[in-house]
Enzyme design. Structure first.
Site, PDB file in Angstrom:
ATOM      1  N   ASP A 131     -92.424 -87.410   2.637  1.00  0.00           N
ATOM      2  CA  ASP A 131     -91.476 -86.641   3.499  1.00  0.00           C
ATOM      3  C   ASP A 131     -91.255 -87.250   4.597  1.00  0.00           C
ATOM      4  O   ASP A 131     -90.260 -87.554   5.417  1.00  0.00           O
ATOM      5  CB  ASP A 131     -91.165 -85.213   3.443  1.00  0.00           C
ATOM      6  CG  ASP A 131     -91.056 -84.705   2.226  1.00  0.00           C
ATOM      7  OD1 ASP A 131     -90.489 -85.124   1.398  1.00  0.00           O
ATOM      8  OD2 ASP A 131     -91.292 -83.502   2.068  1.00  0.00           O
ATOM      9  N   GLY A 208     -82.836 -70.806   0.871  1.00  0.00           N
ATOM     10  CA  GLY A 208     -83.725 -71.807   0.752  1.00  0.00           C
ATOM     11  C   GLY A 208     -85.148 -71.160   1.346  1.00  0.00           C
ATOM     12  O   GLY A 208     -85.119 -69.866   1.633  1.00  0.00           O
ATOM     13  N   ARG A 215     -84.904 -71.690  10.780  1.00  0.00           N
ATOM     14  CA  ARG A 215     -84.202 -70.940  10.057  1.00  0.00           C
ATOM     15  C   ARG A 215     -84.075 -69.488  10.028  1.00  0.00           C
ATOM     16  O   ARG A 215     -83.189 -68.834   9.749  1.00  0.00           O
ATOM     17  CB  ARG A 215     -84.353 -71.355   8.515  1.00  0.00           C
ATOM     18  CG  ARG A 215     -84.349 -72.712   7.934  1.00  0.00           C
ATOM     19  CD  ARG A 215     -84.884 -73.074   6.600  1.00  0.00           C
ATOM     20  NE  ARG A 215     -84.763 -74.474   6.236  1.00  0.00           N
ATOM     21  CZ  ARG A 215     -84.840 -75.093   5.156  1.00  0.00           C
ATOM     22  NH1 ARG A 215     -85.201 -74.259   4.133  1.00  0.00           N
ATOM     23  NH2 ARG A 215     -84.583 -76.173   5.123  1.00  0.00           N
ATOM     24  N   ALA A 273     -85.495 -84.311   6.809  1.00  0.00           N
ATOM     25  CA  ALA A 273     -83.858 -83.907   6.557  1.00  0.00           C
ATOM     26  C   ALA A 273     -83.948 -83.212   5.300  1.00  0.00           C
ATOM     27  O   ALA A 273     -84.853 -83.471   4.443  1.00  0.00           O
ATOM     28  CB  ALA A 273     -83.116 -85.131   6.443  1.00  0.00           C
ATOM     29  N   SER A 274     -83.047 -82.229   5.031  1.00  0.00           N
ATOM     30  CA  SER A 274     -83.079 -81.396   3.772  1.00  0.00           C
ATOM     31  C   SER A 274     -82.095 -82.425   2.841  1.00  0.00           C
ATOM     32  O   SER A 274     -80.854 -82.549   3.234  1.00  0.00           O
ATOM     33  CB  SER A 274     -82.570 -80.066   4.012  1.00  0.00           C
ATOM     34  OG  SER A 274     -82.389 -79.432   2.976  1.00  0.00           O
TER      35      SER A 274
END
Ligand code: UDP
Length: 384
Positions: A131, A208, A215, A273-274
């Protein structure tokens, strides 16, 4: 309290309340003006990118390859070898060294390489399937390493993530990993039609796992004001206890298609990044994008206040609430931005655009190679 004192108490409170009320009304009006100003500015400045053959994203390729404008030597590739998996396209066949840290991710990448191999000159490159990007920008001479996501602090060369085909996060709804952008595009677009703007639930929405603490404020706002936001943490593979879901039991997963029921959808960075980001737009809901540091190759072509609403990563519960309330009270603006974001992803991020990006990236990269790649016995032919 006697009558006089009671009257005095009531009067002071009323003045204080009135004062508080008008102060917060004042602040709200100020915020509204600022937001409307930003939306108007974004609209005036926006120029649609040229779409013929997917050239919309071309500037990103040039930008990422700029640090290598003096050429890429075999030594630079050897020096970067421990940062990823070595690939070669040689005589229009695809080769790879045996090691791949995440085989499903390599499969997702090889799907696209197989589509472009016939149009690609001989090239050799190191591809990072983690990632996290690998090449810090101002730390010695940059090495050429391909990564799916980075911030401006990194000199990695961005490539379209494996998850456009396979190898995305494995969740209950996608046990073998999120992928197949082609079929997800279709199913989300279909579901979006079932939920036209006027029928959508007038709330913010997020599901999520807690891959980043950024978040948390939204989850807390949802717990305090469920009439405004429905946001909850789900389990991921690293989940050990309720602490990993901010001291609440994990919520059930909700499909990306079912996100379309809601008017306001939130995106946050994860480890990088998601993958969520691109899917949300297809719902024709308004996307709130928290923090703009982490990018994929197409992000810079999407403009804040035109395609999505940017949210500061340090925004408090109250900040998020204020901006949600603003858009609830300015439904026409919310709908317009939602449609603009939808149109961008729908028309510019098709499977053929991803294939185009890979093809153009490798063609431009090949021009920089200062040597002729040669097969060696560490490389195996990939047959697809
Ligand atoms: N996801 C989903 N429904 C859920 C939870 C997650 O579709 O209820 C998807 C989400 O959109 C993302 C992926 O699963 O693309 C992984 O989400 P998570 O929040 O676990 O990690 P992220 O990659 O966003 O850091």
């Amino acid at each position: 309290m006697n009558t006089l004192n009671f009257a005095l108490f009531y009067f002071i409170n009323a003045v204080a309340c009135h004062h508080d009320h008008s102060r917060s009304k004042n602040m709200y009006d100020k915020l509204s003006n600022q937001i409307i100003g930003k939306i108007n500015k974004a609209k005036n400045e926006y120029t649609s990118c040229y779409t013929k053959n997917g050239t919309c994203f071309y500037p990103n390729i040039l930008n990422d390859l700029e640090p290598f404008k003096n050429g890429i030597t075999r030594e630079m590739i050897t020096g970067a070898a421990d940062k990823g998996t070595r690939y070669m396209i040689y005589n229009h066949d695809v080769y790879r060294e045996a090691k791949c840290m995440f085989p499903a991710r390599c499969e997702g990448i090889e799907y696209f390489l197989s589509k472009i191999q016939l149009n690609t000159p001989d090239v050799e490159f190191i591809l990072n399937t983690r990632d996290w990007p690998q090449i810090i920008k101002h730390y010695g001479d940059p090495k050429p390493v391909f990564s799916f996501s980075k911030t401006d602090d990194y000199a990695d060369i961005m490539y379209p993530a494996w998850s456009f085909w396979s190898g995305g996060p494995a969740i209950k709804l996608h046990p073998s990993g999120l992928g197949r952008w082609d079929s997800l595009r279709k199913s989300i677009l279909k579901q979006a039609e079932q939920w036209p703007w006027k029928n959508k639930i007038n709330k913010g929405f997020f599901r999520g796992s807690r891959t980043s603490e950024q978040r948390d404020p939204l989850i807390l706002l949802s717990r305090n004001q469920p009439e405004l936001v429905d946001a909850a943490y789900t389990k991921n593979q690293a989940w050990k206890s309720d602490k990993d879901t901010l001291f609440a039991p994990p919520a059930d997963e909700i499909s990306l298609e079912d996100h379309c029921q809601y008017k306001y959808l939130f995106n946050f960075r994860g480890v990088a990044a998601s993958f969520r980001f691109k899917h949300l737009f297809l719902c024709k809901s308004l996307v709130f994008h928290v923090g703009e540091d982490w990018k994929e190759f197409f992000y810079q072509f999407m403009k804040p206040w035109y395609h999505y609403v940017p949210i500061n990563p340090n925004a408090s519960e109250k900040d998020i609430k204020n901006i949600l309330v603003f858009f609830k009270e300015h439904d026409d603006l919310a709908k317009e931005i939602a449609e603009q974001g939808y149109r961008f992803i729908r028309t510019h991020l098709r499977m053929k655009d991803i294939t185009w990006y890979w093809e153009t990236l490798l063609q431009e990269y090949a021009k920089l190679l200062k040597y002729k790649p040669k097969l060696d016995n560490e490389l195996n032919l990939i047959n697809r």
